[in-house]
Write a protein that holds these residues in place. Structure first.
Motif, PDB file in Angstrom:
ATOM      1  N   MET A 145       0.824  -1.207   0.000  1.00  0.00           N
ATOM      2  CA  MET A 145       0.000   0.000   0.000  1.00  0.00           C
ATOM      3  C   MET A 145       0.861   1.261   0.000  1.00  0.00           C
ATOM      4  SD  MET A 145      -3.156  -0.962  -0.162  1.00  0.00           S
ATOM      5  CE  MET A 145      -4.212   0.337   0.461  1.00  0.00           C
ATOM      6  N   ARG A 146       2.053   1.165   0.615  1.00  0.00           N
ATOM      7  CA  ARG A 146       2.933   2.338   0.656  1.00  0.00           C
ATOM      8  C   ARG A 146       3.495   2.671  -0.726  1.00  0.00           C
ATOM      9  NH1 ARG A 146       4.997   3.665   5.711  1.00  0.00           N
ATOM     10  NH2 ARG A 146       5.958   5.400   4.614  1.00  0.00           N
ATOM     11  N   LEU A 147       3.446   1.727  -1.643  1.00  0.00           N
ATOM     12  CA  LEU A 147       3.939   2.018  -2.987  1.00  0.00           C
ATOM     13  C   LEU A 147       2.997   2.944  -3.746  1.00  0.00           C
ATOM     14  CD1 LEU A 147       5.182  -1.544  -4.031  1.00  0.00           C
ATOM     15  CD2 LEU A 147       6.572   0.431  -3.359  1.00  0.00           C
ATOM     16  N   LEU A 148       1.735   3.035  -3.310  1.00  0.00           N
ATOM     17  CA  LEU A 148       0.772   3.970  -3.893  1.00  0.00           C
ATOM     18  C   LEU A 148       0.804   5.251  -3.074  1.00  0.00           C
ATOM     19  CD1 LEU A 148      -2.164   1.457  -4.389  1.00  0.00           C
ATOM     20  CD2 LEU A 148      -0.717   2.408  -6.195  1.00  0.00           C
ATOM     21  N   ARG A 149       1.294   6.331  -3.667  1.00  0.00           N
ATOM     22  CA  ARG A 149       1.533   7.557  -2.910  1.00  0.00           C
ATOM     23  C   ARG A 149       0.278   8.417  -2.830  1.00  0.00           C
ATOM     24  NH1 ARG A 149       6.814  10.502  -4.996  1.00  0.00           N
ATOM     25  NH2 ARG A 149       5.242  11.235  -6.480  1.00  0.00           N
ATOM     26  N   ALA A 150      -0.035   8.866  -1.647  1.00  0.00           N
ATOM     27  CA  ALA A 150      -1.186   9.751  -1.467  1.00  0.00           C
ATOM     28  C   ALA A 150      -0.975  11.083  -2.176  1.00  0.00           C
ATOM     29  CB  ALA A 150      -1.436   9.974   0.022  1.00  0.00           C
ATOM     30  N   GLU A 151       0.272  11.532  -2.260  1.00  0.00           N
ATOM     31  CA  GLU A 151       0.547  12.817  -2.914  1.00  0.00           C
ATOM     32  C   GLU A 151       0.271  12.782  -4.413  1.00  0.00           C
ATOM     33  OE1 GLU A 151       4.746  11.144  -1.915  1.00  0.00           O
ATOM     34  OE2 GLU A 151       2.688  10.934  -1.193  1.00  0.00           O
ATOM     35  N   ASP A 152       0.070  11.596  -4.968  1.00  0.00           N
ATOM     36  CA  ASP A 152      -0.294  11.474  -6.373  1.00  0.00           C
ATOM     37  C   ASP A 152      -1.806  11.492  -6.563  1.00  0.00           C
ATOM     38  OD1 ASP A 152       2.371  11.304  -7.192  1.00  0.00           O
ATOM     39  OD2 ASP A 152       2.426   9.141  -6.865  1.00  0.00           O
ATOM     40  N   GLY A 153      -2.529  11.808  -5.502  1.00  0.00           N
ATOM     41  CA  GLY A 153      -3.978  11.888  -5.589  1.00  0.00           C
ATOM     42  C   GLY A 153      -4.674  10.546  -5.504  1.00  0.00           C
ATOM     43  N   ILE A 154      -4.001   9.568  -4.936  1.00  0.00           N
ATOM     44  CA  ILE A 154      -4.563   8.216  -4.854  1.00  0.00           C
ATOM     45  C   ILE A 154      -5.209   8.019  -3.480  1.00  0.00           C
ATOM     46  CG2 ILE A 154      -4.032   5.748  -4.943  1.00  0.00           C
ATOM     47  CD1 ILE A 154      -1.585   6.478  -6.669  1.00  0.00           C
ATOM     48  N   GLU A 155      -6.457   7.629  -3.489  1.00  0.00           N
ATOM     49  CA  GLU A 155      -7.150   7.280  -2.249  1.00  0.00           C
ATOM     50  C   GLU A 155      -7.122   5.767  -2.082  1.00  0.00           C
ATOM     51  OE1 GLU A 155     -11.057   8.857  -2.088  1.00  0.00           O
ATOM     52  OE2 GLU A 155     -10.432  10.947  -2.293  1.00  0.00           O
ATOM     53  N   LYS A 156      -6.802   5.317  -0.882  1.00  0.00           N
ATOM     54  CA  LYS A 156      -6.609   3.884  -0.628  1.00  0.00           C
ATOM     55  C   LYS A 156      -7.633   3.390   0.392  1.00  0.00           C
ATOM     56  CE  LYS A 156      -2.286   4.994   0.174  1.00  0.00           C
ATOM     57  NZ  LYS A 156      -0.860   4.916   0.562  1.00  0.00           N
ATOM     58  N   TYR A 157      -8.121   2.187   0.151  1.00  0.00           N
ATOM     59  CA  TYR A 157      -9.102   1.554   1.032  1.00  0.00           C
ATOM     60  C   TYR A 157      -8.705   0.095   1.245  1.00  0.00           C
ATOM     61  CZ  TYR A 157     -11.934   5.530  -0.567  1.00  0.00           C
ATOM     62  OH  TYR A 157     -12.394   6.785  -0.891  1.00  0.00           O
TER      63      TYR A 157
END
Length: 552
Positions: free
Chosen positions: A1-13
């Motif tokens: 999950m850390r590989l998907l960066r929040a700063e790239d506008g990605i919301e994670k669930y």
């Protein structure tokens, strides 16, 4: 999950699909992870740009998202006919799991090595175009965390010359725990406590099947003897890094340990439930074995002397590929479905975060030891201690040293050494040793902790001295274990040492570690007793009770 960066506008669930017999507690764990948690019902009502799963299950086709499946361990190895529908396909690579109505369900199937492509081509060739070799991000993090080894070892008591043995067990009847449930207790009571620390890592399915309370109850005697139990949520990767020896089975954590070049022995191979062509099966054939019925201490030393990690390197390399680039490759595959929304792949490769330090389940230290020792040619007092567990300990090696906090007074009466390990006690140390000597009178040595580095010592006969660890320039001052101190003094006395000579100091050696102890004489407290009375030297009978353990 850390590989998907929040700063790239990605919301994670996160969500949990139904169907697992081992799902108890998983909802709560994920909800506390800091990632937004959705119920399965809510997740299936919404649309997503990517779904990432650690295994494939028929319920996942209900998700409105391209599905990326990753191995949830070191590759694909197990034969689980309940999932695959046959006895020849490894779980995660079977036609039943990957296909529905003639179509491949996952958009991307992550594999850790090219070898798995060969087996996928045999079990489900239609899925082969969807497969990507992504390596193993988990193992990449383990390797990147190696500089934290000393930090992790300190959390697990592998300090002051102690070496760390970690017991690993997966689940099922073929696992280490399934074959040898008493091995953790046997190990922790077979190894000298001042030379070895022992920790245990169990697959989360073990905890789910037996519950936390059930696991702690089953492992209670071993924990009383000093076993450190790593909880299922976190800490196992740090234990891999911290370990010197690993005693395990066919689970991924054992395989990772061998890949990290730890001395690895198998107490169970699991070959009955492994794909025969998998690297895990080859690992089961080639890794050194441990005979749980043999001399565990001797086996550990013998294997360590002969161990060459390069022997297993070809097996490891056949399962863990692209290790140094796994995070980068995995991220590329995860970002690919997001490109249509203008989400760009980060230019720099991800830096692996150090894995968190281990936090063993809280437990009290052992309160009773079986002690042997001798005085070496250099005058050093050599001491070895083994934890005593009621019902498990049958024959005394030497004499017993007991913590005053550990149990009933009748047990303390059978010991030659009794130590109060609590420094900030209600009764002052001088009063405690005096009252204990008057009440029982049969001990060779009484010790009362004063602080981390000092203790009060009373010898049979009345001599009272204060002990302290000696500070060596350029090294941290060693702490003083009251039970070890009392044991060393008793070894010195029964080997002919004169009580009055204690003020010259002692060098106490446990394994390769030596600690200097200084003593200062105190005014006589017991004028009616001879300060040179001979210590008791006979061996006490084997115990039938142990502090806090009930009847043996």
């Amino acid at each position: 999950m850390r590989l998907l960066r929040a700063e790239d506008g990605i919301e994670k669930y996160c969500t949990v699909n139904p169907g697992s017999a081992f799902g108890d507690g998983l909802d709560a764990y994920l909800a506390a992870s800091g990632v937004q948690f959705l119920s399965w019902q809510e997740a299936t009502r919404r649309s997503f740009d990517l779904a990432v799963a650690c295994s494939v299950h028929p319920t996942m086709r209900r998700l409105d998202a391209p599905l990326m499946v990753l191995p949830h361990g070191a590759g694909y190895n197990r034969l689980v006919s309940e999932s695959t529908g046959d006895t020849s396909s490894p779980a995660g690579l079977s036609r039943k799991e990957l296909m529905r109505r003639g179509k491949v369900v996952p958009a991307t199937i992550g594999v850790s090595h090219e070898e798995q492509l060969t087996r996928l081509a045999e079990t489900c060739p239609e899925a082969l175009p969807h497969a990507r070799v992504v390596g193993d991000w988990c193992f990449q993090r383990i390797l990147a965390s190696a500089p934290q080894r000393d930090r992790y070892r300190a959390r697990l008591g592998a300090v002051h010359g102690r070496r760390l043995v970690v017991v690993h067990s997966t689940w099922s009847e073929h696992s280490l725990l399934g074959r040898w449930p008493g091995l953790p207790l046997d190990l922790v009571t077979s190894l000298p406590a001042d030379e070895f620390a022992v920790a245990a890592v169990f697959h989360p399915n073990v905890w789910a099947r037996h519950s936390r309370g059930g696991v702690l109850e089953r492992l209670g005697p071993a924990m009383d003897a000093g076993l450190m139990l790593i909880p299922p949520q976190e800490g196992w990767r740090a234990a891999v890094i911290a370990s010197d020896w690993v005693v395990g089975d066919h689970g991924s954590t054992t395989f990772y340990s061998a890949a990290a070049e730890r001395v690895t022995l198998l107490a169970a191979t699991g070959l009955d439930e492994l794909h025969p062509l998998s690297p895990a099966a080859e690992f089961g054939h080639k890794a050194p074995r441990l005979d749980p019925r043999g001399d565990l201490y001797a086996q550990l030393l013998a294997v360590a002397d002969a161990y060459d990690p390069d022997t297993l390197r070809p097996v490891v390399d056949r399962q863990l590929g692209s290790v140094d680039k796994s995070g980068e490759i995995t991220r590329q595959e995860m970002y690919a479905p997001l490109a249509k929304h203008g989400v760009r792949l980060p230019h720099s490769a991800p830096e692996p975060d150090p894995v968190p330090p281990p936090e063993p389940v809280p437990a009290s230290p052992p309160t009773t030891y079986d002690v042997t020792g001798a005085v070496g040619e250099d005058g050093a007092v050599e001491v070895r201690r083994w934890p005593v567990v009621a019902g498990h300990h049958t024959e005394a090696r030497g004499f017993y040293a007991v913590a005053a906090e550990g149990g009933p007074h009748r047990w303390a009466q059978s010991a030659e050494v009794v130590a109060r390990t609590t420094a900030d006690a209600e009764v002052p140390a001088v009063d405690w040793v005096r009252d204990t000597a008057r009440q029982y009178g049969g001990h060779n040595v009484l010790v009362a902790a004063l602080d981390e580095y000092r203790a009060l010592v009373r010898l049979r006969g009345g001599l009272l001295v204060e002990a302290r660890t000696e500070h060596v320039w350029g090294a941290p001052r060693p702490s003083l274990d009251p039970l070890l101190l009392g044991s060393a003094v008793n070894v010195w006395l029964v080997n002919g040492g004169a009580a009055g000579d204690l003020t010259r100091g002692l060098l106490v050696r446990t394994g390769a570690r030596g600690v200097g102890i200084g003593f200062s004489r105190q005014p006589g407290e017991f004028p009616s007793e001879s300060p040179t009375a001979a210590p008791r030297t006979h061996r006490p009978p084997a115990p039938r009770t142990s502090p806090g353990c009930g009847t043996g």
